[in-house]
Write a protein that holds these residues in place. Structure first.
Motif, PDB file in Angstrom:
ATOM      1  N   GLY A  38       0.819  -1.204   0.000  1.00  0.00           N
ATOM      2  CA  GLY A  38       0.000   0.000   0.000  1.00  0.00           C
ATOM      3  C   GLY A  38       0.851   1.251   0.000  1.00  0.00           C
ATOM      4  O   GLY A  38       0.525   2.233  -0.679  1.00  0.00           O
ATOM      5  N   ALA A  39       1.950   1.228   0.758  1.00  0.00           N
ATOM      6  CA  ALA A  39       2.865   2.369   0.765  1.00  0.00           C
ATOM      7  C   ALA A  39       3.493   2.564  -0.605  1.00  0.00           C
ATOM      8  O   ALA A  39       3.653   3.697  -1.076  1.00  0.00           O
ATOM      9  N   VAL A  40       3.830   1.464  -1.257  1.00  0.00           N
ATOM     10  CA  VAL A  40       4.445   1.550  -2.580  1.00  0.00           C
ATOM     11  C   VAL A  40       3.436   2.058  -3.603  1.00  0.00           C
ATOM     12  O   VAL A  40       3.748   2.902  -4.445  1.00  0.00           O
ATOM     13  N   TYR A  67       6.005  15.110   0.463  1.00  0.00           N
ATOM     14  CA  TYR A  67       6.323  15.074   1.890  1.00  0.00           C
ATOM     15  C   TYR A  67       5.098  15.382   2.752  1.00  0.00           C
ATOM     16  O   TYR A  67       4.960  14.842   3.861  1.00  0.00           O
ATOM     17  N   SER A  68       4.207  16.237   2.265  1.00  0.00           N
ATOM     18  CA  SER A  68       2.998  16.556   3.031  1.00  0.00           C
ATOM     19  C   SER A  68       2.091  15.335   3.159  1.00  0.00           C
ATOM     20  O   SER A  68       1.574  15.038   4.244  1.00  0.00           O
ATOM     21  N   VAL A  69       1.904  14.614   2.059  1.00  0.00           N
ATOM     22  CA  VAL A  69       1.079  13.410   2.098  1.00  0.00           C
ATOM     23  C   VAL A  69       1.727  12.358   2.989  1.00  0.00           C
ATOM     24  O   VAL A  69       1.044  11.644   3.742  1.00  0.00           O
ATOM     25  N   GLY A  70       3.052  12.232   2.941  1.00  0.00           N
ATOM     26  CA  GLY A  70       3.747  11.289   3.812  1.00  0.00           C
ATOM     27  C   GLY A  70       3.558  11.611   5.280  1.00  0.00           C
ATOM     28  O   GLY A  70       3.420  10.706   6.121  1.00  0.00           O
ATOM     29  N   THR A  71       3.541  12.893   5.629  1.00  0.00           N
ATOM     30  CA  THR A  71       3.313  13.310   7.016  1.00  0.00           C
ATOM     31  C   THR A  71       1.932  12.871   7.492  1.00  0.00           C
ATOM     32  O   THR A  71       1.778  12.314   8.589  1.00  0.00           O
ATOM     33  N   VAL A  72       0.930  13.111   6.661  1.00  0.00           N
ATOM     34  CA  VAL A  72      -0.428  12.694   7.009  1.00  0.00           C
ATOM     35  C   VAL A  72      -0.495  11.178   7.181  1.00  0.00           C
ATOM     36  O   VAL A  72      -1.121  10.665   8.122  1.00  0.00           O
ATOM     37  N   GLY A  73       0.165  10.438   6.304  1.00  0.00           N
ATOM     38  CA  GLY A  73       0.149   8.983   6.387  1.00  0.00           C
ATOM     39  C   GLY A  73       0.757   8.461   7.677  1.00  0.00           C
ATOM     40  O   GLY A  73       0.215   7.540   8.311  1.00  0.00           O
ATOM     41  N   ALA A  89      -4.703   1.523   9.325  1.00  0.00           N
ATOM     42  CA  ALA A  89      -3.265   1.310   9.102  1.00  0.00           C
ATOM     43  C   ALA A  89      -2.964   1.206   7.617  1.00  0.00           C
ATOM     44  O   ALA A  89      -1.958   1.745   7.135  1.00  0.00           O
ATOM     45  N   PHE A  90      -3.822   0.505   6.865  1.00  0.00           N
ATOM     46  CA  PHE A  90      -3.629   0.404   5.415  1.00  0.00           C
ATOM     47  C   PHE A  90      -3.715   1.782   4.757  1.00  0.00           C
ATOM     48  O   PHE A  90      -2.896   2.111   3.887  1.00  0.00           O
ATOM     49  N   LEU A  91      -4.692   2.599   5.179  1.00  0.00           N
ATOM     50  CA  LEU A  91      -4.817   3.940   4.626  1.00  0.00           C
ATOM     51  C   LEU A  91      -3.586   4.779   4.967  1.00  0.00           C
ATOM     52  O   LEU A  91      -3.071   5.519   4.118  1.00  0.00           O
ATOM     53  N   GLY A  92      -3.130   4.665   6.203  1.00  0.00           N
ATOM     54  CA  GLY A  92      -1.943   5.415   6.602  1.00  0.00           C
ATOM     55  C   GLY A  92      -0.712   5.010   5.826  1.00  0.00           C
ATOM     56  O   GLY A  92       0.059   5.874   5.380  1.00  0.00           O
ATOM     57  N   MET A  93      -0.512   3.713   5.628  1.00  0.00           N
ATOM     58  CA  MET A  93       0.651   3.260   4.867  1.00  0.00           C
ATOM     59  C   MET A  93       0.549   3.685   3.406  1.00  0.00           C
ATOM     60  O   MET A  93       1.555   3.970   2.762  1.00  0.00           O
TER      61      MET A  93
END
Length: 441
Positions: A38-40, A67-73, A89-93
């Motif tokens: 999911g992160a990939v 980087y902004s989207v990564g912070t939210v994740g 957790a899946f949404l965050g990753m």
């Protein structure tokens, strides 16, 4: 380079504990690979809006978005651990992958203004900058977990590292916005505008088709739109040159096809094996939670060192010996790594050696393939083709990560390593066919 060090810390901490956390929330390793993939996938899909933004406004706003989207994740993963929610957790990753997209796109910013004879080296320097943060990151996962839980008693295990990831991504985005001035992509377009202004639609400015072994794309390829500033066109913007047009362009040029395939398959093999290694270590009989984190930190640090630490040498080799020999070397290393790791026992030095070799093979395919792709297409169309490369690369890695958990659960880690190695063989054949390649403009 500075932001890749900081971003590398955040990404590596998440990679080190992401599979372990999702396995705990979902009740087993079978779905943990889906979280990693999911992160990939998130990073891959984010390449599409990042590319559109870069096409119109340059590198800075596109990297800031990542980087902004990564912070939210990262913050969503913390919330998932607190509320014990697997879907969250899946949404965050998924969102966490935005940070990886930003780190990867930074390598292209490094070559926007590079001398053609030094493209490989300059790209590799930014890749190398990730070494410091990425090697330190996995080993910081346990101290971060302990430190945050000391001040936040209700914070679950493995959530602390993601708090640090969020802070790292936030800082990296801020530095990109403040320090990346002037924007290298916009400057490169200004320098290329006098040449591109008189180029008819469908022609390939700056690239000799014979040099890369292919023909120019068909008439459906979108043309550049030049916005004048005074007497000299200042910015060249490919307004309608999206992913489909980039795909047609890449498939028309053999060298570009090889560059894209090398980066995609190298990433596929690396993610497939690496993402399931923490699970494999965690299956060691008689090992407790603290020891698992320590061993995972050591093994992944060596793996990430292989990915980044030697990248300047890989870049120099790319410029000195050529893109294709470095790509072939990387593919050979990936095959060797799968054999070494696939025959290793849980948490042994042989497993660590296999993961180091896996990282080095990825470095060769990433630097050699990315450099070859950049110089195989004209400057006005590079953002779209670079975004396409990261999209294909990310989706390939996501597929490997998603299937990796299922393969490990049904057949075991050695079978996963064998299947990953098989994926590299067709690209070896492709690399042996593409011979006549020279450095483009």
């Amino acid at each position: 380079m500075i932001t890749n060090v900081i971003g590398g810390v955040g990404v590596a901490i998440g990679i080190a504990v992401g599979a372990l956390l999702t396995a705990r929330l979902t009740g087993g390793p079978g779905l943990s690979g889906l979280a990693q993939s999911g992160a990939v996938v998130g990073g891959a899909l984010l390449a599409i809006p990042m590319t559109r933004i870069m096409n119109r406004a340059g590198r800075r706003p596109g990297l800031l978005l990542g980087y902004s989207v990564g912070t939210v994740g990262a913050l969503l993963v913390v919330a998932a651990a607190v509320y014990e929610s697997g879907p969250l957790a899946f949404l965050g990753m998924f969102c966490f992958g935005g940070s990886t997209a930003a780190n990867l796109q930074a390598r292209y910013a490094a070559v926007d203004l590079a001398d053609p004879a030094r493209r490989g080296w300059q790209l590799s320097i930014v890749v190398w900058a990730t070494t410091i943060g990425s090697v330190a990151g996995p080993n910081l996962s346990r101290p971060a977990d302990v430190l945050l839980r000391r001040y936040w008693a209700d914070l679950p295990e493995l959530a602390g590292p993601f708090v640090f990831s969020a802070l790292a991504f936030l800082l990296a985005g801020l530095l990109i916005w403040v320090l990346l001035r002037p924007d290298p992509l916009l400057v490169a377009r200004e320098l290329a505008a006098p040449v591109l202004a008189g180029v008819p639609a469908g022609s390939e400015a700056g690239v000799a088709p014979a040099a890369v072994g292919g023909a120019p794309p068909g008439p459906r390829a979108a043309s550049a739109s030049v916005e004048p500033a005074g007497d000299v066109p200042a910015v060249v913007v490919e307004r309608r040159f999206g992913m489909r047009a980039a795909f047609r362009l890449v498939t028309a040029i053999p060298a570009a096809r090889l560059g894209l395939a090398a980066t995609a398959v190298g990433h596929l093999v690396m993610v497939g094996v690496m993402s399931m290694t923490p699970i494999y270590i965690g299956q060691t009989p008689g090992i407790d939670h603290g020891d698992v984190l320590s061993i995972v930190g050591i093994v992944l640090s060596l793996h990430i060192a292989g990915m980044y630490a030697l990248s300047p040498l890989v870049g120099l080799a790319t410029d000195r010996f050529g893109r294709r020999p470095v790509i072939l070397t990387g593919l050979g290393l990936l095959l060797a790594a799968c054999a070494i790791a696939g025959t290793a026992d849980h948490g042994t030095p042989q497993l660590a050696a296999g993961l180091f070799t896996l990282g080095l093979g990825w470095s060769c395919t990433m630097i050699g393939g990315s450099t070859l792709l950049v110089e195989s297409v004209p400057v006005a169309r590079r953002p779209a083709t670079q975004g396409l490369s990261d999209l294909v690369m990310g989706l390939s890695g996501a597929g490997a990560g998603a299937l990796g958990g299922v393969v490990v659960q049904l057949a075991g880690y050695p079978v996963l390593a064998m299947l990953a190695a098989a994926c590299a063989v067709p690209v070896v054949a492709l690399a042996l066919r593409v011979r006549a390649v020279r450095v483009g403009a």
